[in-house]
Design an enzyme around this catalytic site. Structure first.
Site, PDB file in Angstrom:
ATOM      1  N   ASP A   1      59.482  -5.377  30.266  1.00 12.31           N
ATOM      2  CA  ASP A   1      58.039  -5.240  30.170  1.00 12.31           C
ATOM      3  C   ASP A   1      57.359  -6.082  31.260  1.00 12.31           C
ATOM      4  O   ASP A   1      57.773  -7.206  31.541  1.00 12.31           O
ATOM      5  CB  ASP A   1      57.596  -5.723  28.783  1.00 12.31           C
ATOM      6  CG  ASP A   1      56.131  -5.501  28.513  1.00 12.31           C
ATOM      7  OD1 ASP A   1      55.689  -4.348  28.608  1.00 12.31           O
ATOM      8  OD2 ASP A   1      55.439  -6.489  28.199  1.00 12.31           O
ATOM      9  N   GLU A   7      59.230  -2.160  34.322  1.00 12.34           N
ATOM     10  CA  GLU A   7      57.885  -1.585  34.310  1.00 12.34           C
ATOM     11  C   GLU A   7      57.136  -2.205  35.489  1.00 12.34           C
ATOM     12  O   GLU A   7      56.783  -3.388  35.449  1.00 12.34           O
ATOM     13  CB  GLU A   7      57.174  -1.910  32.997  1.00 12.34           C
ATOM     14  CG  GLU A   7      55.751  -1.369  32.955  1.00 12.34           C
ATOM     15  CD  GLU A   7      54.931  -1.947  31.810  1.00 12.34           C
ATOM     16  OE1 GLU A   7      53.993  -1.263  31.378  1.00 12.34           O
ATOM     17  OE2 GLU A   7      55.219  -3.080  31.372  1.00 12.34           O
TER      18      GLU A   7
END
Length: 517
Positions: A206, A264
């Site tokens: 993330d 990401e």
């Protein structure tokens, strides 16, 4: 022989919305395990499971209080072990979310930081700073939170007086870690090995372009505060120091052959994006250009060209996705209703014909649209943080319909955590499995052909075609044509392998795509 992830089809599971095994209205790990037969039927190679680690759920699990345990909402470690083992038994790999940029405010580290004075080792794990102004009552910088409002929150010191401020690029419940502190990296390495030793095949990282912050935290020019900052001048993201963090993660993963890291990475500049997939950093990084493109052949071609160009100089593997848990579903983006559905099917064929790794967000294979939910059920922190001006991401997170004619369509025996529309009776898994013309059947066929047919291999060559069309050929022999125009176009030479719409008298209708060999 190329690595398994070079052309894998990943299936993203938002666990609270996939399948509920215990009737509490929230999906869980046993629910995923119960549906592994379906995932094998779809033909996916690997799963990406969004956060299931311990969390107070201020941001859907992306506020982690213990990265080495499963939150009771989703099960326990035994449930995760069973899921990994049974998925592996079906030839499906399992990757999970890793959240290294921040922790939950309930994490023991942050709780310790609140009970110790400024300058303590406990506070040094986070980004605490004195405030500005004569009494320190102004935030240290003008940085905004991605979720709205300032990126700083002031704490009360142990003696009861107003004190320092801590940085949170997201919600106040998600304090950013200080990656200049070696304790932070050591703890992450512990977490990596904990899950790798349990059989996890990799991690989706993330905010992989976050973590590192400038040595001096100074004010920024606030221009575009869209999700995770595409502005190259934004000091909150894409700091050069982030790459050494990824090299450290890669060194651990290299001890476990076949395991991968997927980042990401919301970085628009191709050269800077490519740095993340250098041979000693991430294995894959999400490039969101295809998901950001409007329904236009020229935009799609530009997005594909840019995505390929971003990774080519460093020998990286491109990635493709049309949506995820943070992005409006493609059916809705492309026009909703029958038009949006047809266009989404056509883009699915384009995506699955491309070289590289493909990520399918759960429900994309069913052609689900976003749901316009009533205000009172919205749960995304964006809704509250924006003062009810931004509706947030709940509309793309509504639970999946499995069977039957009425909500909750087999998702749960209880009340689903977000309401499901009654019209989804026509798009359940049960309904679509019996319909060869359904979106699910299209996905299953395309994924199967992608795996079996040697023509679905090699590089990519562009071909010019009628206005409004996009045509490319894989060097293995597959031709893909998309008709994003308003008039039917002739089918190129070759045998039709698959199409997303009816081919009539040698013409592809608008909003359809076809594969030819």
């Amino acid at each position: 022989m190329s690595a398994w992830w070079h052309d894998a089809v990943f299936y993203q599971i938002y666990p609270r919305s996939f399948a509920d095994s215990d009737g509490n209205g929230v999906g869980d790990l046993d629910g995923i395990r119960d549906r592994l037969g379906y995932l094998e039927l779809v033909g996916v190679d690997a799963l990406w499971i969004c956060p299931v680690t311990r969390s107070p759920m201020a941001d859907g699990g992306y506020d982690v209080s213990d990265p080495r345990d499963i939150d009771p909402l989703f099960g326990d470690l035994a449930a995760m072990d069973a899921l990994i083992a049974q998925a592996h038994g079906r030839g499906i790999r399992v990757t999970m979310d890793l959240v290294p940029n921040h922790t939950s405010c309930a994490h023991p580290w942050f709780q310790a930081a609140l009970t110790t004075p400024p300058g303590s080792p406990e506070r040094a794990r986070y980004l605490f700073r004195d405030g500005r102004g004569p009494t320190g009552d102004q935030p240290p910088t003008n940085w905004p939170s991605v979720f709205g409002g300032p990126a700083w929150t002031r704490v009360t010191e142990p003696d009861g007086t107003p004190g320092q401020w801590y940085l949170h690029l997201f919600a106040p419940e998600q304090p950013d870690l200080n990656w200049a502190n070696p304790e932070v990296l050591a703890d992450l390495e512990h977490t990596l090995r904990f899950w790798l030793d349990r059989g996890i095949d990799g991690f989706r990282i993330d905010v992989a372009h976050g973590m590192a912050k400038p040595a001096e935290l100074t004010d920024m020019q606030i221009a575009d505060n869209r999700l995770l900052g595409h502005n190259a001048a934004d000091p909150r993201f894409d700091d050069d120091g982030v790459h050494e963090i990824h090299r450290a993660i890669r060194r651990v993963l290299d001890e476990y052959p076949g395991r991968i890291a997927i980042g990401e990475v919301w970085v628009a500049d191709n050269e800077r994006f490519g740095r993340y997939v250098r041979p000693d950093e991430l294995h894959l990084a999400f490039n969101f250009r295809l998901a950001e493109a409007g329904y236009d052949a020229a935009e799609f071609r530009a997005a594909i060209t840019n995505s390929l160009a971003a990774v080519a100089p460093v020998g990286g593997i491109p990635t493709w996705t049309l949506s995820n848990h943070d992005v409006e579903r493609e059916v809705t983006r492309y026009g909703d209703g029958p038009t949006g559905l047809a266009r989404a099917g056509a883009l699915a064929l384009v995506e699955l014909a491309l070289p590289g790794a493909v990520f399918v967000y759960n429900g994309g294979e069913l052609g689900l649209p976003n749901v316009d939910l009533p205000d009172e059920v919205l749960q995304d922190p964006v809704w509250e943080r924006s003062g009810h001006t931004e509706r947030g991401r709940d509309g793309c997170r509504v639970p999946l319909p499995w069977e039957g004619r009425l909500p909750p369509f087999g998702f749960t025996t209880g009340t689903p955590w977000l309401p499901m529309p009654t019209q989804w009776a026509a798009v359940t898994v049960e309904h679509q499995l019996s319909n060869t013309a359904s979106m699910l059947s299209l996905y299953r066929t395309a994924i199967d052909l992608r795996r079996r047919r040697p023509e679905c291999s090699g590089g990519l060559e562009w071909y010019d075609g009628p206005p409004g069309t996009l045509t490319f050929r894989r060097t293995g022999g597959l031709t893909c044509i998309l008709n994003a125009g308003t008039e039917p176009v002739p089918v190129p030479p070759g045998e039709i392998l698959l199409s997303s719409g009816p081919i009539t008298a040698g013409y592809i209708p608008p909003d359809a795509a076809a594969w030819l060999v």
